[in-house]
Design a protein around this motif. Structure first.
Motif: not given
Length: 274
Positions: A4-8, A10-11, A14, A61, A147, A149
């Motif tokens: 389960q990835f958290i937003d940072p 995924l950034e 990419e 993560n 990051f 977070m």
């Protein structure tokens, strides 16, 4: 894959795809010698590979972003300057030959079969430290700065690594580890945790306060902080400085990024260099 990835994260994933031109395949593997392992894609590989342990789901993560840091640092470097450290049986034999008297002394405690079983752990572990800790320091600083977070997960991850590292201060480990390897490993641990602790506001060096590793550890930390060039090339320069300082510069060599063994990218080669 059930991460389960958290937003940072995924950034960062990419950015890795944008910079390297390839995505990442995640593979669960329980018998890793480290928390996670990265195999950077070479020209004939469709994707980068990150191996991870299920038990580290809580901090996965952070571990993924850390490994992505290695990818970004390497692929931002011009291709002709991308070098990776490596070892082989000849280098290992020559290195261990130099400390054979220390190994002989351990035979009073361990049998030859036991020593034969752990001798690769001694050597491989030390090479992994000296060739990874310098860039690891810069990557952890980057994660902390960029990051927020991830800071709580980062702290859990570093504390877990720290708990494993201070086991090298115990009497039993001292008795069954060659002095050259034990001393170099603990000096590197001290420098690593001193630098990161000061950066993120934690005291990770308390357990070293009455040990013989503080002097050399502080010197190595000072060397690292003085003039680190924050790039892949700078990582390799600092790795050489660490190896020279610890008198193990001939325990490994360098080769071109694309010069990898035929089995590279297969699960059986996961313990090889990045």
């Amino acid at each position: 894959m059930d991460i389960q990835f958290i937003d940072p994260v995924l950034e960062v994933l990419e950015e890795v795809k944008s910079i390297t031109g390839k995505g990442i395949e995640f593979i669960q593997k329980e018998n890793l010698p480290t928390y996670a392992a990265l195999q950077m894609a070479r020209i004939n590989m469709p994707s980068h590979l990150i191996y991870y342990k299920k038990e580290h789901d809580e901090i996965i993560n952070h571990l993924i972003v850390h490994e992505c840091g290695h990818l970004l640092r390497t692929f931002k470097c011009p291709e002709n300057l991308r070098l990776i450290p490596y070892s082989n049986q000849r280098l290992k034999y020559d290195a261990l030959k130099k400390i054979e008297n220390e190994i002989e002394g351990i035979k009073k405690i361990l049998s030859e079969d036991q020593i034969a079983h752990i001798i690769n752990l001694w050597y491989d572990g030390l090479i992994r430290q000296v060739t990874n800790f310098p860039p690891d320091i810069m990557i952890e600083k980057w994660i902390y700065n960029q990051f927020p977070m991830l800071r709580s997960l980062q702290l859990k991850s570093i504390k877990k690594q720290h708990a494993d590292s201070v086991s090298g201060l115990t009497e039993i480990v001292r008795k069954i580890t060659p002095y050259t390897i034990l001393f170099a490993s603990n000096v590197m641990n001290y420098a690593f945790f001193r630098i990161l602790g000061l950066h993120i506001g934690q005291n990770f060096t308390r357990q070293y306060s009455s040990t013989s590793y503080i002097g050399k550890g502080k010197e190595l930390a000072a060397i690292t902080e003085k003039d680190y060039i924050n790039s892949h090339e700078g990582d390799n320069i600092m790795i050489e400085k660490w190896a020279n300082y610890l008198n193990i510069s001939d325990w490994f060599k360098w080769r071109d990024f694309e010069d990898v063994p035929p089995d590279y990218g297969k699960e059986t080669s996961v313990n090889n260099s990045k």
